[in-house]
Design a protein around this motif. Structure first.
Motif, PDB file in Angstrom:
ATOM      1  N   VAL A  98       0.832  -1.210   0.000  1.00 40.02           N
ATOM      2  CA  VAL A  98       0.000   0.000   0.000  1.00 40.02           C
ATOM      3  C   VAL A  98       0.867   1.261   0.000  1.00 40.02           C
ATOM      4  N   LEU A  99       1.886   1.287   0.868  1.00 40.96           N
ATOM      5  CA  LEU A  99       2.768   2.453   0.957  1.00 40.96           C
ATOM      6  C   LEU A  99       3.525   2.680  -0.354  1.00 40.96           C
ATOM      7  N   THR A 100       4.016   1.597  -0.934  1.00 39.08           N
ATOM      8  CA  THR A 100       4.767   1.702  -2.194  1.00 39.08           C
ATOM      9  C   THR A 100       3.874   2.180  -3.330  1.00 39.08           C
ATOM     10  N   ALA A 101       2.655   1.628  -3.402  1.00 39.75           N
ATOM     11  CA  ALA A 101       1.716   2.030  -4.451  1.00 39.75           C
ATOM     12  C   ALA A 101       1.417   3.525  -4.374  1.00 39.75           C
ATOM     13  N   GLY A 102       1.288   4.034  -3.152  1.00 41.84           N
ATOM     14  CA  GLY A 102       0.979   5.450  -2.965  1.00 41.84           C
ATOM     15  C   GLY A 102       2.059   6.368  -3.488  1.00 41.84           C
ATOM     16  N   VAL A 103       3.278   5.840  -3.620  1.00 39.48           N
ATOM     17  CA  VAL A 103       4.393   6.667  -4.096  1.00 39.48           C
ATOM     18  C   VAL A 103       4.703   6.406  -5.565  1.00 39.48           C
ATOM     19  N   ILE A 104       4.941   5.153  -5.942  1.00 34.87           N
ATOM     20  CA  ILE A 104       5.498   4.891  -7.279  1.00 34.87           C
ATOM     21  C   ILE A 104       4.485   5.094  -8.405  1.00 34.87           C
ATOM     22  N   LEU A 105       3.190   5.024  -8.115  1.00 33.23           N
ATOM     23  CA  LEU A 105       2.209   5.259  -9.174  1.00 33.23           C
ATOM     24  C   LEU A 105       2.229   6.716  -9.628  1.00 33.23           C
ATOM     25  N   GLY A 106       2.879   7.578  -8.827  1.00 32.67           N
ATOM     26  CA  GLY A 106       3.014   8.987  -9.205  1.00 32.67           C
ATOM     27  C   GLY A 106       4.280   9.278  -9.993  1.00 32.67           C
ATOM     28  N   GLY A 107       5.101   8.244 -10.252  1.00 35.36           N
ATOM     29  CA  GLY A 107       6.292   8.417 -11.075  1.00 35.36           C
ATOM     30  C   GLY A 107       7.452   9.070 -10.340  1.00 35.36           C
ATOM     31  N   ILE A 108       8.471   9.487 -11.115  1.00 32.88           N
ATOM     32  CA  ILE A 108       9.729   9.974 -10.546  1.00 32.88           C
ATOM     33  C   ILE A 108       9.553  11.251  -9.729  1.00 32.88           C
ATOM     34  N   THR A 109       8.586  12.102 -10.102  1.00 30.61           N
ATOM     35  CA  THR A 109       8.390  13.348  -9.358  1.00 30.61           C
ATOM     36  C   THR A 109       8.006  13.055  -7.917  1.00 30.61           C
ATOM     37  N   ARG A 110       7.075  12.106  -7.732  1.00 27.92           N
ATOM     38  CA  ARG A 110       6.646  11.769  -6.378  1.00 27.92           C
ATOM     39  C   ARG A 110       7.720  10.972  -5.643  1.00 27.92           C
ATOM     40  N   ILE A 111       8.397  10.072  -6.345  1.00 26.30           N
ATOM     41  CA  ILE A 111       9.489   9.311  -5.726  1.00 26.30           C
ATOM     42  C   ILE A 111      10.571  10.275  -5.228  1.00 26.30           C
ATOM     43  N   GLY A 112      10.936  11.248  -6.080  1.00 26.30           N
ATOM     44  CA  GLY A 112      11.955  12.226  -5.718  1.00 26.30           C
ATOM     45  C   GLY A 112      11.539  13.075  -4.528  1.00 26.30           C
ATOM     46  N   ALA A 113      10.253  13.469  -4.491  1.00 28.19           N
ATOM     47  CA  ALA A 113       9.757  14.299  -3.384  1.00 28.19           C
ATOM     48  C   ALA A 113       9.806  13.543  -2.061  1.00 28.19           C
TER      49      ALA A 113
END
Length: 457
Positions: free
Chosen positions: A193-208
């Motif tokens: 769940v935690l990973t899905a909340g981040v990586i589905l937003g792509g590199i911008t969200r991962i970087g943030a």
């Protein structure tokens, strides 16, 4: 399964044998000499650029600071806690010395990787900058070498599920189960769940997310480690003596430690050093290629700090804590050895601290490697593969958290080396470009830097 295990084990023995050590250390030393030891001498410049790089300048998706944090999110993980402990357990205290040597030459390797990544990056169909070994092989070398780029992308796409997914999820699940009694299935679901909340937003969200979480967790771990070293300050001198002595002479059996030859210290020090800081693997430049940077050398100077922070700082603290506390002779290995070192020095607190640190480190590694893996798949199959890959990545976390990963560890370790081979060959061939760009940059005091990213335009 036993036959497959034997085959992969045999391949592992070859790819992590003398050839790999010569390639990693040899290419890194060649680049370091070619750069006149600039990566070591200009560490201060790198840190200045890092703090100035919180806001992006130029083309890209994420700031130079967040690009480094994304890279560090993938490198600061189980390698810093379990990997260092495994190296000391199998190779003795001398393994830490060889981790340092790998890092010192690895700073030049990581610098060159980022320079090439920005110099030869492209824009994909979605308008995002993409880069890494597969692109600097494709855009920087002749067609005769292009198969190396495809090989790297294939190895990277598969290896990501081991080093960046299964191994990390399993590490979190095991440590939370043993320390807090959390069921591995529950851990697997929460991580999904935690990973899905981040990586589905792509590199911008991962970087943030990486830009906020990585500095916090790294500083917290470093402070706790320094406290352990302070408690054992009387043994630090002896610990350093063991590191330098056993780097060149065999370690004698002591307590629960079985003893180790010098070759074991070199092999496991280099292998675990690379597993931790990933210098030469070609993974980090995939993140640095997305940076909003003034140009290749600017990002290279920031990128090389990844190896310095990961190994020279974080791994050193772990290794010296294990040796100075005396835990290295206990017979424990992996995360359990690091946990014992911290618990011995900080009773009732140290063990839980390691459990929490390992969980956060591993989670951010899952985020960073999801991006590496998807960029390898995008190179092979195009942008339509991105969302299916992300979904598959999220599902794989559950299986990693709940399965026995003895074979996965072996496979990940093997594919790591196989990723490094095409990348190191490319860096050696592209080294004249790296040296030229670096010379021009410092000759003009950083004013001649031109943005990368026009290779496919």
């Amino acid at each position: 399964m036993e036959a497959l295990n034997s085959i992969v084990g045999a391949i592992n023995g070859v790819v992590w044998g003398p050839l790999m050590l010569v390639l990693i250390l040899g290419v890194g030393f060649f680049l370091q000499v070619g750069l006149k030891f600039m990566p070591i001498l200009r560490v201060g410049t790198g840190f200045k650029l890092l703090f100035a790089g919180r806001e992006g300048q130029g083309d890209g998706q994420i700031s130079p600071f967040n690009a480094l944090m994304t890279s560090l999110s993938a490198t600061i993980g189980t390698g810093n806690i379990a990997g260092v402990a495994t190296a000391v357990f199998l190779g003795g205290p001398g393994a830490l010395f060889w981790m340092w040597m790998t890092a010192l030459v690895g700073m030049a390797t990581k610098y060159a990787e980022a320079v090439c990544a920005v110099k030869y990056r492209e824009k994909d169909e979605l308008g995002n900058f993409v880069g890494g070994p597969m692109y600097y092989i494709k855009n920087g070398l002749s067609a005769n070498w292009h198969w190396l780029g495809w090989a790297f992308a294939l190895f990277g796409a598969v290896a990501a599920f081991g080093i960046g997914n299964g191994v990390q999820a399993n590490g979190v699940a095991q440590v939370l189960d043993s320390n807090f009694g959390v069921n591995t299935s529950v851990t697997g679901i929460v991580l999904m769940v935690l990973t899905a909340g981040v990586i589905l937003g792509g590199i911008t969200r991962i970087g943030a997310v990486a830009g906020k979480l990585v500095p916090f967790m790294a500083v917290a771990y470093i402070l706790a480690g320094l406290l352990v070293l302070l408690i054992n300050i009387g043994a630090i001198g002896d610990a350093l003596g063991l590191v330098f002595t056993y780097a060149f002479t065999p370690s004698a059996a002591e307590g629960g430690f079985a003893g180790a030859a010098v070759w074991a210290a070199i092999r496991f020090g280099v292998a675990r050093g690379v597993f931790s800081n990933e210098a030469g693997l070609g993974s980090a430049p995939i993140a640095h290629a997305a940076a909003e940077t003034k140009g290749p050398v600017n990002q290279g100077l920031i990128a090389m700090l990844g190896t310095f922070i990961d190994t020279i700082i974080v791994c050193s603290i772990t290794g010296l804590a294990i040796i100075s506390s005396g835990a290295w002779t206990s017979g424990e290995s992996g995360a359990a050895l690091t946990r014992l070192a911290f618990e011995t020095s900080l009773p009732g607190f140290g063990g839980h601290l390691i459990a929490i640190a390992l969980s956060i480190f591993a989670f951010t590694t899952i985020l960073g490697w999801s991006f590496y893996g998807e960029k390898c798949v995008e190179f092979l199959l195009g942008v339509k593969s991105l969302m299916p890959y992300r979904v598959l990545w999220i599902i794989a976390i559950y299986f990693g958290a709940t399965a026995d990963l003895g074979f996965v560890w072996l496979l990940a370790d093997t594919l790591n080396a196989m990723m490094a081979i095409p990348n190191l060959i490319a860096l050696a061939l592209l080294s004249p470009i790296v040296f030229k760009l670096t010379k021009e940059f410092f000759a003009s005091d950083g004013k001649s830097e031109e943005p990368g990213g026009t290779a496919a335009e």
